[in-house]
Design a protein around this motif. Structure first.
Motif, PDB file in Angstrom:
ATOM      1  N   ALA A  18       0.829  -1.210   0.000  1.00  0.00           N
ATOM      2  CA  ALA A  18       0.000   0.000   0.000  1.00  0.00           C
ATOM      3  C   ALA A  18       0.864   1.260   0.000  1.00  0.00           C
ATOM      4  CB  ALA A  18      -0.943  -0.003   1.202  1.00  0.00           C
ATOM      5  N   ALA A  19       2.047   1.192   0.618  1.00  0.00           N
ATOM      6  CA  ALA A  19       2.933   2.353   0.647  1.00  0.00           C
ATOM      7  C   ALA A  19       3.507   2.612  -0.747  1.00  0.00           C
ATOM      8  CB  ALA A  19       4.062   2.122   1.646  1.00  0.00           C
ATOM      9  N   LEU A  20       3.800   1.530  -1.483  1.00  0.00           N
ATOM     10  CA  LEU A  20       4.316   1.683  -2.850  1.00  0.00           C
ATOM     11  C   LEU A  20       3.221   2.233  -3.767  1.00  0.00           C
ATOM     12  CD1 LEU A  20       6.378  -1.631  -3.059  1.00  0.00           C
ATOM     13  CD2 LEU A  20       7.173   0.673  -2.452  1.00  0.00           C
ATOM     14  N   GLU A  21       1.966   1.847  -3.472  1.00  0.00           N
ATOM     15  CA  GLU A  21       0.837   2.399  -4.233  1.00  0.00           C
ATOM     16  C   GLU A  21       0.735   3.907  -3.994  1.00  0.00           C
ATOM     17  OE1 GLU A  21      -1.716  -1.745  -3.596  1.00  0.00           O
ATOM     18  OE2 GLU A  21      -2.462   0.115  -2.734  1.00  0.00           O
ATOM     19  N   SER A  22       0.918   4.322  -2.741  1.00  0.00           N
ATOM     20  CA  SER A  22       0.838   5.752  -2.422  1.00  0.00           C
ATOM     21  C   SER A  22       1.996   6.523  -3.059  1.00  0.00           C
ATOM     22  CB  SER A  22       0.838   5.968  -0.906  1.00  0.00           C
ATOM     23  OG  SER A  22      -0.423   5.623  -0.370  1.00  0.00           O
ATOM     24  N   LEU A  25       1.175   6.905  -6.690  1.00  0.00           N
ATOM     25  CA  LEU A  25       0.150   7.945  -6.825  1.00  0.00           C
ATOM     26  C   LEU A  25       0.767   9.332  -6.602  1.00  0.00           C
ATOM     27  CD1 LEU A  25      -2.832   8.890  -7.016  1.00  0.00           C
ATOM     28  CD2 LEU A  25      -3.045   8.414  -4.569  1.00  0.00           C
ATOM     29  N   GLY A  26       1.655   9.424  -5.625  1.00  0.00           N
ATOM     30  CA  GLY A  26       2.331  10.690  -5.346  1.00  0.00           C
ATOM     31  C   GLY A  26       3.116  11.179  -6.558  1.00  0.00           C
ATOM     32  N   ARG A  27       3.755  10.229  -7.254  1.00  0.00           N
ATOM     33  CA  ARG A  27       4.519  10.566  -8.460  1.00  0.00           C
ATOM     34  C   ARG A  27       3.595  11.123  -9.540  1.00  0.00           C
ATOM     35  NH1 ARG A  27       6.788   5.316  -9.256  1.00  0.00           N
ATOM     36  NH2 ARG A  27       5.933   5.305 -11.359  1.00  0.00           N
ATOM     37  N   ALA A  28       2.418  10.501  -9.690  1.00  0.00           N
ATOM     38  CA  ALA A  28       1.458  10.959 -10.708  1.00  0.00           C
ATOM     39  C   ALA A  28       0.965  12.371 -10.367  1.00  0.00           C
ATOM     40  CB  ALA A  28       0.282   9.994 -10.795  1.00  0.00           C
ATOM     41  N   LEU A  29       0.715  12.633  -9.084  1.00  0.00           N
ATOM     42  CA  LEU A  29       0.250  13.964  -8.683  1.00  0.00           C
ATOM     43  C   LEU A  29       1.361  14.998  -8.868  1.00  0.00           C
ATOM     44  CD1 LEU A  29      -1.773  13.181  -5.404  1.00  0.00           C
ATOM     45  CD2 LEU A  29      -2.669  13.527  -7.704  1.00  0.00           C
ATOM     46  N   ARG A 159      -7.049   4.401  -0.467  1.00  0.00           N
ATOM     47  CA  ARG A 159      -7.485   3.061  -0.087  1.00  0.00           C
ATOM     48  C   ARG A 159      -6.517   2.016  -0.643  1.00  0.00           C
ATOM     49  NH1 ARG A 159     -12.388   1.405   1.344  1.00  0.00           N
ATOM     50  NH2 ARG A 159     -12.897  -0.731   0.891  1.00  0.00           N
ATOM     51  N   PRO A 160      -6.074   1.052   0.176  1.00  0.00           N
ATOM     52  CA  PRO A 160      -5.149   0.030  -0.326  1.00  0.00           C
ATOM     53  C   PRO A 160      -5.779  -0.774  -1.459  1.00  0.00           C
ATOM     54  CG  PRO A 160      -5.303  -0.068   2.065  1.00  0.00           C
ATOM     55  CD  PRO A 160      -6.372   0.873   1.599  1.00  0.00           C
ATOM     56  N   ALA A 165       0.806   0.006  -8.030  1.00  0.00           N
ATOM     57  CA  ALA A 165       2.173   0.274  -7.575  1.00  0.00           C
ATOM     58  C   ALA A 165       3.099  -0.032  -8.742  1.00  0.00           C
ATOM     59  CB  ALA A 165       2.518  -0.606  -6.380  1.00  0.00           C
ATOM     60  N   ALA A 166       3.830   0.969  -9.216  1.00  0.00           N
ATOM     61  CA  ALA A 166       4.726   0.759 -10.358  1.00  0.00           C
ATOM     62  C   ALA A 166       6.010   1.534 -10.142  1.00  0.00           C
ATOM     63  CB  ALA A 166       4.048   1.208 -11.649  1.00  0.00           C
ATOM     64  N   LYS A 167       7.127   0.907 -10.502  1.00  0.00           N
ATOM     65  CA  LYS A 167       8.412   1.595 -10.369  1.00  0.00           C
ATOM     66  C   LYS A 167       8.495   2.740 -11.375  1.00  0.00           C
ATOM     67  CE  LYS A 167      11.074  -2.183  -8.481  1.00  0.00           C
ATOM     68  NZ  LYS A 167      12.067  -3.207  -8.667  1.00  0.00           N
ATOM     69  N   ALA A 168       9.291   3.749 -11.047  1.00  0.00           N
ATOM     70  CA  ALA A 168       9.511   4.860 -11.965  1.00  0.00           C
ATOM     71  C   ALA A 168      10.381   4.382 -13.124  1.00  0.00           C
ATOM     72  CB  ALA A 168      10.200   6.006 -11.231  1.00  0.00           C
ATOM     73  N   ASP A 169      10.216   5.000 -14.300  1.00  0.00           N
ATOM     74  CA  ASP A 169      11.051   4.636 -15.453  1.00  0.00           C
ATOM     75  C   ASP A 169      12.529   4.834 -15.116  1.00  0.00           C
ATOM     76  OD1 ASP A 169       8.770   4.078 -16.807  1.00  0.00           O
ATOM     77  OD2 ASP A 169       8.633   6.043 -17.781  1.00  0.00           O
ATOM     78  N   VAL A 170      12.776   5.956 -14.453  1.00  0.00           N
ATOM     79  CA  VAL A 170      14.139   6.244 -14.006  1.00  0.00           C
ATOM     80  C   VAL A 170      14.092   6.394 -12.489  1.00  0.00           C
ATOM     81  CG1 VAL A 170      16.084   7.841 -14.186  1.00  0.00           C
ATOM     82  CG2 VAL A 170      14.518   7.527 -16.132  1.00  0.00           C
TER      83      VAL A 170
END
Lengths: 326, 262
Positions: A18-22, A25-29, A159-160, A165-170
């Protein structure tokens, strides 16, 4: 609005999904706000986590590493989040909506005198404020909630199991920044953790759930459902009827007075579908209903249905799942 | 031991939810109201502690006049007195605002344990407990499913994902009840009669020094801008069950190839 701080939940040195999901999401925002993403993590002997968090886009990782933080405490972990927020001055804070996150985030919000968008299933930045949607009335309705645009800080608990959850390209820099927490006051202390039998997956976090109701007839029949859970990698859920009959612990209950879940697959076995239960699982991506009674309300929300005897169908599904894997 | 129990008067969990004319709140016309189920566990535990250790139980709510029915029910079950913070005429107040009102009302009171349900059935935000604890500078334990009173302290079992945390806190503390903690009692006839003579003190936000306009409606820290029913679902695809093995096989293939969830 720019910088985004994400609270990272770890237990026993393992970062929760769930933390990796956040973080994702934080990266997208951050793409929209033009800011950078930082993470904060609290615990003991956890300095090695920065690399993993960098892979998910954390430019900085604030680490509160102290023996008294080895086990979770709301006061200790809130102090870590608060210290990181003071050091990083984010305009958005994301805290995964786990049991821990839902304990920490409101305490932190009150400390800062701001509101909290709780348990959101979508989250966007609109005109300088966070806007999300969340289930209310145990899933019987969906509210759009918006933060105060004038607030110095906007906080949400995603919400979990809803966001990817996805790694950044870089990978980001992941610069580790130690946090020293002075004058730490921990009054409510965790003294030990009693794990559930057999390391079960919790329904609140599960991607797949196999759930039983009155139709399973008694607690002696859970092994039939557990066998299917095992093959599908699913968590075991239960209706209120099964919990109130004393057949299983309440932590398995789905629906009102239980947990509101949204897995990709929900298999309802012998659950007729009381309004409270349907509210709690109605947003599942795919619902399978197995019930003897063709009039069971569960068939009205199900994607796939089998009108039949669960004591024949469920074991057959377990066998079919085994063959599929072979 | 003295206890304070905060309750919420909420739509019955079996109520069908209809959207109100403003499009951002529920239509309350046919709604039956109840004391939130989680608050019932909290009240029950407080009354049990009073019965074994002595002391008092005070119930506090933030709600409109109709919430007095809920308070009266708590008094009938064994609470001693009640306080209602009047919400009459106020637009929606979010958790932070409710926490401010409750904190203002509770601060002057003396207690060993402050109780809440772990969430209000309805808004389901699960934010009030830690917020109120922070404002009152109390330790808190959320999601309590079992507890033991110690001398000046309490040990609680708190529900987390797939496990229970055993948590100790000194009193006074804020404790939030989860289902499984106990089986709440019904009010006895004697209790119902006695409740009629007990006092419900009504306080306005202004009495508590809180400017209601600054925490409600467009000034709330979190606003509901829209409320809608969940999207409808497609009709069910029924699989014939004449041959259970064949039906199971077909279902698993649909889940893998059509729904793509396996």
């Amino acid at each position: 609005m720019s910088n985004i701080l994400v609270f990272v939940e770890q237990r026993d040195g393992k970062v929760r999904k769930a933390a990796l999901e956040s973080l994702t999401l934080g990266r997208a925002l951050a793409v929209k706000t033009g800011g950078t993403v930082a993470a904060v993590v609290a615990g003991s002997g956890i300095s090695g986590l920065a690399g993993e968090l960098a892979a998910y886009g954390a430019a900085k990782v604030f680490v509160a590493d102290a023996p008294e933080l080895a086990l979770y405490s709301c006061e200790g972990y809130t102090a870590a989040l608060d210290a990181a927020a003071s050091a990083f001055s984010p305009s958005i804070v994301l805290v995964p909506g786990t049991m821990m996150g839902k304990d920490v985030a409101p305490r932190f919000a009150a400390r800062r005198g701001v509101g909290l968008l709780s348990d959101v299933m979508t989250l966007e930045v609109e005109n300088g404020r966070l806007v999300g949607t969340r289930p209310v009335y145990s899933g019987k309705a969906r509210a759009t909630v918006a933060a105060d645009p004038a607030a110095s800080l906007q906080i949400a608990t995603p919400r979990p199991n809803v966001f990817q959850a996805a790694k950044a390209d870089v990978p980001a820099a992941g610069e580790a920044v130690p946090l020293a927490l002075s004058g730490l006051k921990i009054r409510a202390k965790v003294t030990k953790i009693e794990a559930a039998e057999g390391g079960e997956i919790d329904v609140a976090e599960a991607d797949k759930i196999v759930s039983g109701g009155r139709g399973i007839k008694g607690p002696e029949n859970w092994p039939i459902l557990k066998a299917l859970c095992h093959e599908l990698g699913a968590a075991l859920g239960a209706s209120r009827a099964a919990v109130d009959a004393g057949w299983i612990d309440h932590s398995h209950q789905v629906g009102q007075t239980g947990k509101v879940v949204s897995p990709s697959l929900y298999v309802a076995c012998g659950i007729s579908g009381a309004i409270q239960h349907m509210a709690g699982m109605g947003s599942s991506k795919v619902i399978v209903a197995i019930n003897k009674d063709p009039e069971a309300p569960m068939f009205k929300v199900a994607t796939y249905g089998i009108v039949g005897d669960l004591f024949q169908i469920v074991p057959a599904m377990t066998e079919a799942a085994k063959r599929m894997k072979a | 031991m003295n206890h304070i129990v905060c309750i919420a008067y909420v739509p019955d969990t079996e109520t069908k939810i209809k959207i109100g004319a403003d499009g951002k709140s529920i239509d309350e016309s046919d709604v039956k109201w109840i004391v939130s189920p989680y608050d019932e566990y909290a009240l029950e535990e407080a009354i049990r502690a009073k019965e074994t250790k002595g002391g008092t139980v005070t119930v506090v709510t933030f709600g409109p006049a109709k919430a007095d029915v809920g308070l009266r029910e708590c008094l009938a079950r064994g609470a001693d007195d009640a306080v209602r913070i009047a919400a009459d005429g106020l637009a929606q107040v979010d958790s932070l605002g409710v926490a401010r009102l409750l904190a203002a009302a509770i601060k002057p009171m003396s207690f060993d344990a402050l109780w809440l349900g772990n969430k209000g059935a309805g808004t389901d935000a699960q934010t009030l407990v830690p917020m109120l604890a922070e404002m009152l500078d109390l330790p808190h334990i959320n999601l309590v499913t079992k507890l033991e009173w110690k001398d000046g302290a309490v040990t609680c079992w708190r529900e987390i994902e797939g496990a229970k945390e055993v948590v100790e806190a000194p009193l006074p503390a804020l404790l939030a009840a989860q289902k499984g903690l106990n089986e709440p009692r019904y009010a006895s006839l004697k209790g119902i009669m006695a409740a009629k003579k007990k006092t419900i003190t009504v306080k306005t936000p202004a009495d508590l020094g809180v400017d209601a306009a600054s925490i409600s409606g467009e000034k709330a820290a979190v606003r509901w801008t829209k409320l809608e029913l969940p999207p409808g679902r497609q009709a069910v695809k029924l699989i014939p069950a004449d041959d259970p093995a064949k039906a199971a096989e077909e279902l698993l293939h649909l889940l893998r190839d059509e729904a793509k969830v396996l």
